[in-house]
Motif scaffolding. Structure first.
Motif, short mmCIF file in Angstrom:
data_model
loop_
_atom_site.label_atom_id
_atom_site.label_comp_id
_atom_site.label_asym_id
_atom_site.label_seq_id
_atom_site.Cartn_x
_atom_site.Cartn_y
_atom_site.Cartn_z
N UNK A 188 20.32 10.80 -122.70
CA UNK A 188 21.77 10.76 -122.56
C UNK A 188 22.21 10.92 -121.12
N UNK A 189 21.44 11.68 -120.36
CA UNK A 189 21.76 11.90 -118.94
C UNK A 189 21.74 10.57 -118.17
N UNK A 215 24.64 5.89 -115.84
CA UNK A 215 24.86 4.45 -115.78
C UNK A 215 26.29 4.09 -116.14
N UNK A 216 26.85 4.74 -117.17
CA UNK A 216 28.22 4.44 -117.58
C UNK A 216 29.25 4.81 -116.52
N UNK A 263 36.44 2.64 -118.82
CA UNK A 263 37.83 3.10 -118.81
C UNK A 263 38.75 2.10 -119.51
N UNK A 264 38.49 0.81 -119.36
CA UNK A 264 39.29 -0.19 -120.07
C UNK A 264 39.10 -0.07 -121.59
N UNK A 265 37.89 0.22 -122.02
CA UNK A 265 37.65 0.43 -123.45
C UNK A 265 38.40 1.66 -123.95
N UNK A 266 38.46 2.72 -123.13
CA UNK A 266 39.20 3.92 -123.57
C UNK A 266 40.69 3.64 -123.64
#
Length: 165
Positions: A128-129, A134-135, A144-147
């Motif tokens: 997960x780290x 990467x994200x 951020x656009x997806x959020x």
């Protein structure tokens, strides 16, 4: 030891999925499906994909299965409804399972034994780290656009569902 644990969890997933398919009581069937989802999450974790394992538990075993259980309790199914199923639906199910079995046998025919090499495996791939790094470094704008898109969907659902006062 880890390989034995993986095969045990996989066996548990197969047995609980088979119980889901052949169970006559819908409540027990859904509970066995929850066990199946947790077993699949355990396999993800054993395969060093912790993020997928946690998402499997939260989304499928946590949210969707609880929703199915709630709907099943609200429907109040009777045994009289079970006898109304037609034999053609049962035949279609058995036929589909046979086609799936033939496809899986064909896929396994091409698999060779001992294809995994121990050296050269990067065990930090599914952590997960690394996914978070990467994200938030390379894919921060799409993230951020997806959020924002999810937030717009939530606001739209609240406005549609709101009654006029």
């Amino acid at each position: 030891m880890e390989q034995f644990l993986f095969f045990f969890v996989a066996f548990l997933a197969i047995v609980s999925a088979a119980y889901f398919v052949f169970s006559r009581n819908p409540m027990y069937a859904l509970l066995s499906l929850i066990v199946t989802m947790f077993s699949i999450a355990g396999m993800y974790i054993l395969l060093n994909a912790q993020f997928l394992g946690i998402v499997q538990i939260i989304v499928y075993a946590g949210a969707i299965m609880v929703l199915f259980l709630y709907i099943l309790m609200m429907l109040n199914l009777n045994k009289a409804d079970e006898s109304k199923k037609q034999n053609t639906l049962k035949f279609i199910g058995v036929f589909s399972a046979g086609i799936l079995l033939i496809g899986m046998l064909g896929a396994f025919r091409g698999v060779k034994q001992n294809i995994l090499a121990e050296d050269g495996i990067d065990f930090s791939v599914g952590l997960t780290k690394n996914l978070g790094r990467l994200l938030f470094n390379e894919y921060v704008v799409p993230f951020e656009l997806a959020s924002i898109l999810i937030l717009a969907g939530i606001v739209g659902a609240v406005l549609i569902g709101k009654k006029d006062l």
